[in-house]
Design an enzyme around this catalytic site. Sequence first.
Site, PDB file in Angstrom:
ATOM      1  N   GLY A  31     -20.619  18.014  28.208  1.00 10.57           N
ATOM      2  CA  GLY A  31     -19.938  17.572  29.423  1.00 10.57           C
ATOM      3  C   GLY A  31     -18.916  16.481  29.186  1.00 10.57           C
ATOM      4  CG  LEU A  33     -16.305  19.587  30.535  1.00  7.33           C
ATOM      5  CD1 LEU A  33     -16.226  20.834  31.407  1.00  7.33           C
ATOM      6  CD2 LEU A  33     -16.870  19.923  29.154  1.00  7.33           C
ATOM      7  CG  HIS A  34     -12.027  15.831  26.107  1.00 10.61           C
ATOM      8  ND1 HIS A  34     -11.678  16.762  25.163  1.00 10.61           N
ATOM      9  CD2 HIS A  34     -13.120  15.195  25.609  1.00 10.61           C
ATOM     10  CE1 HIS A  34     -12.489  16.670  24.132  1.00 10.61           C
ATOM     11  NE2 HIS A  34     -13.390  15.733  24.377  1.00 10.61           N
ATOM     12  CG  HIS A  37     -14.967  19.658  26.118  1.00 10.12           C
ATOM     13  ND1 HIS A  37     -14.807  18.347  26.504  1.00 10.12           N
ATOM     14  CD2 HIS A  37     -16.038  19.678  25.285  1.00 10.12           C
ATOM     15  CE1 HIS A  37     -15.723  17.608  25.929  1.00 10.12           C
ATOM     16  NE2 HIS A  37     -16.489  18.376  25.172  1.00 10.12           N
ATOM     17  N   GLY A 147     -15.627  22.992  18.410  1.00 11.56           N
ATOM     18  CA  GLY A 147     -14.434  22.259  17.983  1.00 11.56           C
ATOM     19  C   GLY A 147     -14.479  21.898  16.504  1.00 11.56           C
ATOM     20  CD  GLN A 153     -21.629  20.125  16.848  1.00  9.53           C
ATOM     21  OE1 GLN A 153     -22.443  19.279  17.153  1.00  9.53           O
ATOM     22  NE2 GLN A 153     -20.661  20.498  17.671  1.00  9.53           N
ATOM     23  CB  VAL A 176      -6.965  18.909  21.803  1.00  8.92           C
ATOM     24  CG1 VAL A 176      -5.855  18.485  22.758  1.00  8.92           C
ATOM     25  CG2 VAL A 176      -7.160  20.422  21.843  1.00  8.92           C
TER      26      VAL A 176
HETATM   27  O1  PAF Z   1     -20.616  19.183  20.166  1.00  8.70           O
HETATM   28  C1  PAF Z   1     -21.372  19.004  21.135  1.00  8.70           C
HETATM   29  O2  PAF Z   1     -20.936  18.727  22.251  1.00  8.70           O
HETATM   30  C2  PAF Z   1     -22.874  19.116  20.927  1.00  8.70           C
HETATM   31  O3  PAF Z   1     -23.253  18.648  19.680  1.00  8.70           O
HETATM   32  C3  PAF Z   1     -23.434  20.539  21.172  1.00  8.70           C
HETATM   33  C4  PAF Z   1     -22.855  21.538  20.178  1.00  8.70           C
HETATM   34  C5  PAF Z   1     -23.088  20.982  22.595  1.00  8.70           C
HETATM   35  C6  PAF Z   1     -24.940  20.539  21.003  1.00  8.70           C
HETATM   36  O4  PAF Z   1     -25.560  19.674  21.892  1.00  8.70           O
END
Ligand code: PAF
Length: 281
Positions: A31, A33-34, A37, A147, A153, A176
């Site tokens: 959440g 969000l920018h 996202h 992203g 990740q 971005v």
């Molecule tokens: O990158 C994120 O926002 C979080 O690490 C994710 C992938 C939603 C997992 O909670």
Amino acid sequence: MKVIHSITEMQQQTDQWHSEKKRISFVPTMGYLHEGHLSLIRIAKEKGDRTVVSIFVNPTQFGPKEDFEKYPRDTEGDLEKLEKESVDIAFLPTAEEMYPNGFQTTVHLSKITQGLCSITRPAHFDGVATVVLKLFNIVKPQMAVFGEKDYQQLALIRQMTFDLDLNIEIVGGETVRNSKGLALSSRNAYLTAEEETEALSLSLAIARVQTLYREGEKNTARLLSEADKLIRIHTSASIDYLAIVDENSLEPLEKVDRSARFLLAVKIGKTRLIDNGPVQL
Ligand code: PAF
């Protein structure tokens, strides 16, 4: 747009779409969000018939002294943005349903989680892998977008998807940046105006490494030392790590003799920021 909180309802919806042969695209988020996202959501929309975006601030990926409680939240604003992007479903599960009493499973990747962000966030990637696998099992997408800004990740999710035969296409979305070069992040909300200027040292360091590499410098120790100097000149920031790694395995390189990635984590005031950029052959 439908807002779903229940895991069972989400699974029923995706089962129905599967029976209608719809391709489901998924963007997991925490959440606040920018544009970063929203750019991932636009990729998802292009690649699938139905788009699901989850919003869940996952408690298990925060360490005990980290910012779980104060992580920025704006559910109403987020839902408005998702509605504007014509997302089909906003999935907002509760922590009680995601982690009911007695929950005891952890997904752990042994190698790709070594070093880099794990040095200061030792349990972080176990939390990420576990929640992402759970979300994949609930949403059952054919493709998911993450992203590139969270590069370690993204690499770990690709590895987990491959190792566990999840049969989900993982797509990386480009970082971005704002007009000055700062990578967009929900945590930028913590920065004061002065810190925001200091935070530009991350993207400046990436540009410096890329320039030196293009001019012929292949020795990673020398490249990193230049980045280190630049960050320290520009700011009182404390460097968490600077690394040049193989772009797929994330193994540290002594020399840039293959496609590589420069990754860095820097604390500006109390805010820890990460960024990265390609160093290509
Ligand atoms: O990158 C994120 O926002 C979080 O690490 C994710 C992938 C939603 C997992 O909670």
